[in-house]
Scaffold this active site. Sequence first.
Site, PDB file in Angstrom:
ATOM      1  N   HIS A  64      95.281 -16.829  -9.174  1.00 43.44           N
ATOM      2  CA  HIS A  64      93.859 -17.390  -9.041  1.00 43.44           C
ATOM      3  C   HIS A  64      93.326 -17.764  -7.749  1.00 43.44           C
ATOM      4  O   HIS A  64      93.927 -17.991  -6.954  1.00 43.44           O
ATOM      5  CB  HIS A  64      93.721 -18.501  -9.783  1.00 43.44           C
ATOM      6  CG  HIS A  64      92.623 -18.923 -10.572  1.00 43.44           C
ATOM      7  ND1 HIS A  64      91.441 -18.990  -9.693  1.00 43.44           N
ATOM      8  CD2 HIS A  64      92.067 -19.031 -11.655  1.00 43.44           C
ATOM      9  CE1 HIS A  64      90.467 -19.540 -10.627  1.00 43.44           C
ATOM     10  NE2 HIS A  64      90.639 -19.415 -11.640  1.00 43.44           N
ATOM     11  N   GLY A 108      98.160 -17.446 -11.704  1.00 43.08           N
ATOM     12  CA  GLY A 108      97.697 -16.762 -12.650  1.00 43.08           C
ATOM     13  C   GLY A 108      98.004 -15.276 -12.708  1.00 43.08           C
ATOM     14  O   GLY A 108      97.780 -14.752 -13.763  1.00 43.08           O
ATOM     15  N   TYR A 138      97.419 -26.065 -16.950  1.00 44.24           N
ATOM     16  CA  TYR A 138      97.319 -24.793 -17.438  1.00 44.24           C
ATOM     17  C   TYR A 138      96.836 -24.833 -18.658  1.00 44.24           C
ATOM     18  O   TYR A 138      97.128 -25.965 -19.484  1.00 44.24           O
ATOM     19  CB  TYR A 138      98.578 -24.124 -17.207  1.00 44.24           C
ATOM     20  CG  TYR A 138      98.127 -22.579 -16.922  1.00 44.24           C
ATOM     21  CD1 TYR A 138      98.394 -22.089 -15.495  1.00 44.24           C
ATOM     22  CD2 TYR A 138      98.238 -21.457 -17.894  1.00 44.24           C
ATOM     23  CE1 TYR A 138      98.011 -20.813 -15.078  1.00 44.24           C
ATOM     24  CE2 TYR A 138      97.820 -20.293 -17.663  1.00 44.24           C
ATOM     25  CZ  TYR A 138      97.848 -20.132 -16.134  1.00 44.24           C
ATOM     26  OH  TYR A 138      97.616 -18.631 -15.771  1.00 44.24           O
TER      27      TYR A 138
END
Length: 259
Positions: A64, A108, A138
Amino acid sequence: MPLVETKIEGFVGTICLDYFEKRNAFSAALVEDVIKALDAFVDGRVRAVVLRARPGVKIWSAGHDVDELPEGRRDPLGWYDPLRRLVRTIENHPAPVIAMIEGGVWGGACEAAMACDIIVAAPNATFALTPAKLGVPYNVSGMLTFLNAAPLRLIKEMAFTARPISAERAVSAGLINHVAPSDELESFIYAIAADIVGNAPLSIAVMKEELRILAGAHPMSPQGWERVQGLRRIVYDSADYVEGVKAFKEKRKPVYRGE
């Protein structure tokens, strides 16, 4: 400039991540390019997709894009977050998606890779679940992606320690399908794609959807869902979450206080 390079050869579509400045971090812009490519492949009647990075990369994806995470008081992985959209698009794509992995896969990006239908890695590949390093809570669908990919104890170890695991251990645990020598990786993967292309695409699309639905058939009570969401909210409202994101941006080790 596009952050991916795409091509279609026969019925095989390839998406190559090409965001060198951010180590292929899944920013909103990169995710948008990948989703557009996958949508175009549907229109082009592609029967197999290869998702890869440039040959020889040391980092397949840094996960991410932390610069785009909210700094507190908002869910960092909400329904419309770019990473969540990418995972759903991969899972819902009618053609099998094959991940070609070289180098490190972080955070991610692990989920994005695990959302693919088949994963083939070079010997130098490593996989690390890093939300605990950032203080990120998460979400449930993401944890289910991990849980469907590997045994519970391995996922717990990866999530709690944030240590990377090798391609060799990943394949022995069933987290990935194959490890292939770096100089044979492309030919190995495109041979798999050729086998897929030679079979009935409608049959494959239906079986992929059946398996997606079955993999997600884990009932959760409304009370359980609300409890998990409440616990996650405590985390992203915490000082630790702010510290984790801030420390990453400042390139220093975070100091967590559990509050």
